[in-house]
Scaffold this active site. Structure first.
Site, PDB file in Angstrom:
ATOM      1  N   GLU A  94      90.578  51.027  55.280  1.00 35.87           N
ATOM      2  CA  GLU A  94      91.156  51.820  54.203  1.00 35.87           C
ATOM      3  C   GLU A  94      90.277  51.853  52.957  1.00 35.87           C
ATOM      4  OE1 GLU A  94      93.826  53.666  54.286  1.00 35.87           O
ATOM      5  OE2 GLU A  94      94.360  53.100  56.323  1.00 35.87           O
ATOM      6  N   GLU A 103      92.004  56.545  46.182  1.00 37.65           N
ATOM      7  CA  GLU A 103      91.743  57.508  47.245  1.00 37.65           C
ATOM      8  C   GLU A 103      90.546  58.378  46.868  1.00 37.65           C
ATOM      9  OE1 GLU A 103      94.134  61.018  49.699  1.00 37.65           O
ATOM     10  OE2 GLU A 103      95.176  59.736  48.241  1.00 37.65           O
ATOM     11  N   ASN A 141     107.117  55.308  47.417  1.00 32.35           N
ATOM     12  CA  ASN A 141     106.530  54.048  47.839  1.00 32.35           C
ATOM     13  C   ASN A 141     106.159  53.171  46.639  1.00 32.35           C
ATOM     14  OD1 ASN A 141     106.560  54.166  50.717  1.00 32.35           O
ATOM     15  ND2 ASN A 141     104.969  55.724  50.616  1.00 32.35           N
TER      16      ASN A 141
END
Length: 240
Positions: A94, A103, A141
């Site tokens: 990741e 990201e 989240n």
């Protein structure tokens, strides 16, 4: 992180490197009992500035593990080490080997605001993009993780990208509680012998069933590397 239903254990994301299991959890002891200490060259290469940003620190991970004492401590020594390897492999994937905090694809950032949630996106629509070791994303989240950890991440999502301990905590939060499309958590998948492939399905199921075989293989390759470091077999069901 893939879009999933906004439940308390919902979410999905992606994931880093190193070590053995559970002799000592102090910052001066062994990382997962793996013979990799805070000052060892192997840990520095895998977890600090030589190979990454320096953000994902050993101390931050050790502090985060206090929130989830069941992580890599359940079952036989082999199972414990396999779980540690599985977590670290997904984190490495990741974060590009602990390099990336946010990201990379900034064009995706505005997409992670579910406006149907009653609490909305108070930090701004692009604020809930992927961050941290499992790339926590989506406003629901951030809220669920923050509620579980006792930190207001809905209003302060940047904490996942600025506080090493909180960042690691979100990774462990998802590992221990998030199910994605796997029907089980990554922790339970490893403890119950369902295999590494189930953790991929829990973290980013859109890669599975031919969705992105190269990404799946990247995770599997990293897992095989970590199990070799920890001296345990990889087990079965490695892919998804």
């Amino acid at each position: 992180m893939r879009r999933i239903a906004p439940t308390a254990d919902a979410g999905s994301r992606r994931a880093s490197r190193a070590s053995r299991v559970a002799r000592s959890r102090s910052s001066s002891g062994y990382f997962f009992g793996a013979g990799i200490t805070r000052s060892s060259p192997r840990f520095r290469c895998l977890h600090q500035t030589r190979c990454g940003t320096g953000f994902y620190t050993y101390a931050g991970l050790v502090d985060a593990m206090k929130k989830y004492p069941a992580f890599a401590t359940i079952g036989s020594d082999t199972v414990k080490r396999q779980e540690a390897a599985a977590f670290l492999a997904n984190v490495s994937h990741e974060t590009g080997g602990l390099v990336y905090i946010d990201e990379v694809n900034t064009a995706n950032w505005p997409h992670y605001c579910d406006t149907s949630q009653p609490y909305g996106c108070p930090a701004g629509q692009p604020a809930y993009h992927g961050r941290g070791p499992i790339q926590l994303s989506w406003n629901f989240n951030y809220k669920a993780a923050g509620d579980a950890l006792g930190v207001d991440l809905l209003n302060n999502p940047n904490l996942v990208g600025t506080d090493s301990s909180i960042s690691w905590q979100t990774g462990l939060w998802y590992w221990m509680t998030g199910t994605g499309n796997a029907g089980t958590t990554s922790h339970n998948a490893m403890v119950n012998g369902q295999g590494f492939g189930t953790t991929i399905r829990a973290i980013n199921s859109i890669e599975c069933n031919g969705g992105n075989p190269a990404q799946v293989q990247s995770r599997v390759n990293l897992y095989n590397q970590f199990t070799a470091i920890l001296g345990v077999p990889a087990g079965g069901n490695l892919s998804c």
